[in-house]
Design a protein around this motif. Structure first.
Motif, PDB file in Angstrom:
ATOM      1  N   ALA A 150       0.827  -1.198   0.000  1.00  0.00           N
ATOM      2  CA  ALA A 150       0.000   0.000   0.000  1.00  0.00           C
ATOM      3  C   ALA A 150       0.867   1.255   0.000  1.00  0.00           C
ATOM      4  O   ALA A 150       1.817   1.370   0.778  1.00  0.00           O
ATOM      5  N   ARG A 151       0.535   2.195  -0.893  1.00  0.00           N
ATOM      6  CA  ARG A 151       1.274   3.452  -1.000  1.00  0.00           C
ATOM      7  C   ARG A 151       0.373   4.603  -0.584  1.00  0.00           C
ATOM      8  O   ARG A 151      -0.832   4.558  -0.781  1.00  0.00           O
ATOM      9  N   ARG A 152       0.975   5.622  -0.062  1.00  0.00           N
ATOM     10  CA  ARG A 152       0.208   6.776   0.408  1.00  0.00           C
ATOM     11  C   ARG A 152      -0.679   7.351  -0.688  1.00  0.00           C
ATOM     12  O   ARG A 152      -1.799   7.798  -0.421  1.00  0.00           O
ATOM     13  N   THR A 153      -0.211   7.329  -1.922  1.00  0.00           N
ATOM     14  CA  THR A 153      -0.927   7.996  -3.009  1.00  0.00           C
ATOM     15  C   THR A 153      -2.124   7.223  -3.543  1.00  0.00           C
ATOM     16  O   THR A 153      -2.959   7.795  -4.234  1.00  0.00           O
ATOM     17  N   LEU A 238      10.761  -3.359  -3.370  1.00  0.00           N
ATOM     18  CA  LEU A 238       9.936  -2.397  -2.638  1.00  0.00           C
ATOM     19  C   LEU A 238       9.273  -3.009  -1.408  1.00  0.00           C
ATOM     20  O   LEU A 238       9.084  -2.341  -0.393  1.00  0.00           O
ATOM     21  N   ARG A 239       8.919  -4.282  -1.503  1.00  0.00           N
ATOM     22  CA  ARG A 239       8.277  -4.941  -0.356  1.00  0.00           C
ATOM     23  C   ARG A 239       9.183  -4.971   0.869  1.00  0.00           C
ATOM     24  O   ARG A 239       8.702  -5.041   1.991  1.00  0.00           O
ATOM     25  N   HIS A 240      10.489  -4.938   0.625  1.00  0.00           N
ATOM     26  CA  HIS A 240      11.432  -5.086   1.726  1.00  0.00           C
ATOM     27  C   HIS A 240      12.070  -3.769   2.176  1.00  0.00           C
ATOM     28  O   HIS A 240      12.938  -3.767   3.044  1.00  0.00           O
ATOM     29  N   PHE A 246      10.308   3.894   3.204  1.00  0.00           N
ATOM     30  CA  PHE A 246       9.275   3.754   2.179  1.00  0.00           C
ATOM     31  C   PHE A 246       8.376   4.992   2.150  1.00  0.00           C
ATOM     32  O   PHE A 246       7.936   5.426   1.083  1.00  0.00           O
ATOM     33  N   ARG A 247       8.101   5.562   3.335  1.00  0.00           N
ATOM     34  CA  ARG A 247       7.242   6.742   3.418  1.00  0.00           C
ATOM     35  C   ARG A 247       7.846   7.936   2.677  1.00  0.00           C
ATOM     36  O   ARG A 247       7.123   8.834   2.267  1.00  0.00           O
ATOM     37  N   ARG A 248       9.137   7.930   2.525  1.00  0.00           N
ATOM     38  CA  ARG A 248       9.816   9.070   1.886  1.00  0.00           C
ATOM     39  C   ARG A 248       9.914   8.923   0.367  1.00  0.00           C
ATOM     40  O   ARG A 248      10.268   9.873  -0.326  1.00  0.00           O
TER      41      ARG A 248
END
Length: 251
Positions: A150-153, A238-240, A246-248
């Motif tokens: 899941a990504r913020r966007t 990306l999963r790791h 990751f938030r940045r």
């Protein structure tokens, strides 16, 4: 039944105006698929899609189908399987939603979840049961790399696809050995009307490229297909990534 080359002779597309669904139908009709069912909300676009496939030589039928009306799915889809065996079901419906708007409108967010997940669960189970009764056939479900983390966007859309992806893999395990092949397709950014106006991401692809990968996956009886294939490595990395980092990331 599939022919000697493993190509489906009959196809049901759930999401009959989907650009990926139609690109796949065109590709299969150009091979050996002769009967196509396009399921979707009645509209001029659905009629035009059917007409286009008829011009390619297919016997095309349309079916009124609404992903949000799960109570009607069994009756609607039962009409298709009552006409004869279906070699391949392609679940291609879904909506992207608008993350910023939907965060402030729970009902809009729920509509995304109901369309992409609960509607898909209902339709998949009904079709899987019919394929199992036949003793053969493929169920191909369009997931998304957005479901991998899941990504913020776009976490509303991504979470709905994450649920669908997990459900489909579990369904495939449940049907293993039954003669029914279940395949999850994970495209990245696809250039369609749904993504028009959004910033294009690296490794962007087209409906035609997704269709080609679906056909290859069918031939190989793959269980998971990434489009393009390089996304398998990208998403694994990306999963790791640690969550604070990751938030940045600009994703």
């Amino acid at each position: 039944m599939k022919d000697a080359f493993g190509a489906p002779q009959s196809l049901l597309v759930l999401g009959g105006t989907s650009e990926i669904g139609l690109a796949t139908a065109r590709r299969l009709v150009a091979r050996r698929t002769r009967t196509v069912w396009l399921a979707g909300r009645p509209s001029p676009a659905l009629d035009a899609a059917a007409a286009g496939l008829r011009e390619l030589g297919a016997d095309v039928h349309t079916l009124a189908f609404d992903a949000l009306d799960a109570a009607s799915h069994e009756t609607a889809l039962g009409k298709v399987f009552a006409q004869g065996d279906i070699d391949m079901v392609l679940l291609a419906f879904g909506i992207l939603g608008d993350q910023v708007r939907d965060e402030g409108s729970p009902l809009a967010a729920v509509r995304v979840a109901q369309t992409n997940y609960t509607g898909a669960v209902s339709a998949s189970l009904i079709c899987a049961k019919a394929l199992q009764t036949q003793g053969h056939g493929s169920l191909v479900v369009l997931s998304s790399v957005a479901g991998e983390r899941a990504r913020r966007t776009n976490f509303i859309y991504g979470s709905s696809k994450a649920g669908l992806d997990a459900f489909t893999q579990g369904l495939g395990d449940a049907l293993h050995g039954s003669g029914v092949h279940v395949m999850v397709v994970r495209p990245g950014y696809v250039r369609t009307k749904m993504t028009r106006g959004l910033p294009e991401t690296p490794l962007a692809t087209t409906p035609e490229a997704v269709a080609e990968s679906i056909e290859t996956g069918l031939r190989r009886r793959s269980e998971v297909v990434w489009v393009p294939g390089a996304l398998r490595v990208v998403m694994s990395a990306l999963r790791h990534v640690p969550r604070p980092l990751f938030r940045r990331l600009p994703v």
